[in-house]
Enzyme design. Structure first.
Site, PDB file in Angstrom:
ATOM      1  N   HIS A  40       0.932  -1.042  -0.082  1.00  0.00           N
ATOM      2  CA  HIS A  40      -0.298   0.353  -0.383  1.00  0.00           C
ATOM      3  C   HIS A  40       1.051   1.158  -0.146  1.00  0.00           C
ATOM      4  O   HIS A  40       0.707   1.744   0.538  1.00  0.00           O
ATOM      5  CB  HIS A  40      -0.656   0.095   1.267  1.00  0.00           C
ATOM      6  N   CYS A  95       2.987 -11.565   2.612  1.00  0.00           N
ATOM      7  CA  CYS A  95       4.536 -11.806   3.948  1.00  0.00           C
ATOM      8  C   CYS A  95       3.790 -12.855   5.276  1.00  0.00           C
ATOM      9  O   CYS A  95       3.090 -13.734   5.373  1.00  0.00           O
ATOM     10  CB  CYS A  95       3.357 -10.244   5.156  1.00  0.00           C
ATOM     11  N   GLU A 125      -6.014  -7.297   3.593  1.00  0.00           N
ATOM     12  CA  GLU A 125      -5.343  -8.963   4.472  1.00  0.00           C
ATOM     13  C   GLU A 125      -6.463  -9.467   5.096  1.00  0.00           C
ATOM     14  O   GLU A 125      -6.232 -10.591   5.786  1.00  0.00           O
ATOM     15  CB  GLU A 125      -4.484  -8.148   5.780  1.00  0.00           C
ATOM     16  N   THR A 161      -1.913  -8.323  10.839  1.00  0.00           N
ATOM     17  CA  THR A 161      -0.777  -8.318  11.758  1.00  0.00           C
ATOM     18  C   THR A 161      -0.247  -7.130  12.102  1.00  0.00           C
ATOM     19  O   THR A 161       0.728  -6.903  12.526  1.00  0.00           O
ATOM     20  CB  THR A 161      -0.043  -8.946  10.607  1.00  0.00           C
ATOM     21  N   CYS A 189       2.654  -9.141  14.143  1.00  0.00           N
ATOM     22  CA  CYS A 189       3.798  -9.006  13.862  1.00  0.00           C
ATOM     23  C   CYS A 189       4.771  -7.886  14.843  1.00  0.00           C
ATOM     24  O   CYS A 189       4.650  -6.922  14.964  1.00  0.00           O
ATOM     25  CB  CYS A 189       4.573  -8.743  12.615  1.00  0.00           C
ATOM     26  N   SER A 217      -2.709   3.063   3.441  1.00  0.00           N
ATOM     27  CA  SER A 217      -1.837   1.885   4.883  1.00  0.00           C
ATOM     28  C   SER A 217      -2.452   1.940   5.315  1.00  0.00           C
ATOM     29  O   SER A 217      -2.337   3.000   6.545  1.00  0.00           O
ATOM     30  CB  SER A 217      -0.071   1.946   4.411  1.00  0.00           C
TER      31      SER A 217
END
Length: 279
Positions: A40, A95, A125, A161, A189, A217
């Site tokens: 993004h 990812c 996602e 994440t 993450c 994003s």
């Protein structure tokens, strides 16, 4: 004027990996496309387009002569199955942390009665994660939303994440009051945790905070909101063109950070602009 740059800013491991995979695929195959934007960040996506790597937005655009790269955010289970059957080649640049979240969703789906996901329901996602769930579920964006949930025997809980650690922990505590057993998959993450902590640290020490990254994003937008809670004069920009001299008048300390999908050169251009203003 002092410029403080967050210790962790710019491309994370997953993004760097995805960009490298796309570039390698472009060397190996012809007609390489990404399914959805690879990351993004409009500037990076534009650079890939200039290099001959286009973006397809729907399965209807996919054909056998294409080599399709799966974006860093991952895709839905049915989309992955379609690509395997209908694309010439499929290259997975999702990812590893996103893949971990997808596996966690599938695992919780087999052992829980209901699953709660902390995330943005319209984010690609999250759409990918929930596609691996075969039982009732709900996507929440705040801990307060847990209050409206019914009591069940066993809840499963995981997160997009790039979500906030603090909101995840608050939500988990509330969920414990809504069930006999809570199974938690910690899917935020480590890069997200470090980036958020570093940004908050800088924001607490400056008068103006600049957050660089795509407006689309999720992780950059989250950094912006976290910083703005601490530093009221926080700005979310994509490029240096959005800055003005007025932002830095009578300012002695400026902080900089960038989202996980922001290339370092964009952050450096912002730093150079501020240095020029300070002269």
């Amino acid at each position: 004027m002092e410029i403080m740059v967050a210790r962790y800013a710019g491309f994370c491991f997953g993004v760097e990996r995805a960009i490298d995979i796309v570039k390698d695929a472009a060397k190996e195959y012809s007609s390489v496309v990404t399914f959805g934007p690879i990351i993004h960040n409009p500037q990076v996506v534009g650079e890939l387009k200039d290099a001959g790597v286009a973006t397809v937005k729907s399965l209807d655009e996919v054909s056998k002569d294409m080599s399709v790269v799966i974006r860093s955010h991952g895709i839905e289970r049915k989309e992955a199955e379609f690509l395997i059957e209908n694309a010439g080649n499929v290259v997975d640049a999702a990812c590893p942390f996103v893949k971990k979240a997808q596996r966690a969703a599938a695992r919780l789906s087999k052992s829980c009665d209901y699953i709660v996901i902390l995330g943005e329901s319209d984010h690609p996602e999250v759409k990918g994660i929930v596609s691996y769930i075969d039982i009732p579920y709900k996507v929440i964006e705040s801990a307060e939303e847990v209050d409206a949930l019914d009591y069940v025997e066993k809840y499963g809980f995981l997160a997009q994440t790039t979500q906030s650690i603090s909101i995840f922990e608050k939500s988990a505590e509330k969920l414990k009051q809504k069930c006999s057993e809570l199974s938690i998959a910690r899917t935020i993450c480590s890069a997200t945790e470090k980036r958020q902590e570093a940004a908050i640290e800088v924001a607490s020490k400056v008068e103006v905070m600049i957050v660089v990254g795509g407006k689309n994003s999720a992780n950059t937008t989250r950094l912006y909101h976290l910083c703005k809670e601490i530093c009221p004069h926080t700005y979310h920009i994509e490029t240096v063109s959005e800055l003005s001299v007025e932002m830095f008048q009578n300012i002695s300390k400026v902080g900089l950070t960038a989202g996980a999908s922001t290339p370092v050169y964009l952050l450096e251009k912002v730093r150079e602009y501020i240095l020029e203003v300070a002269r």
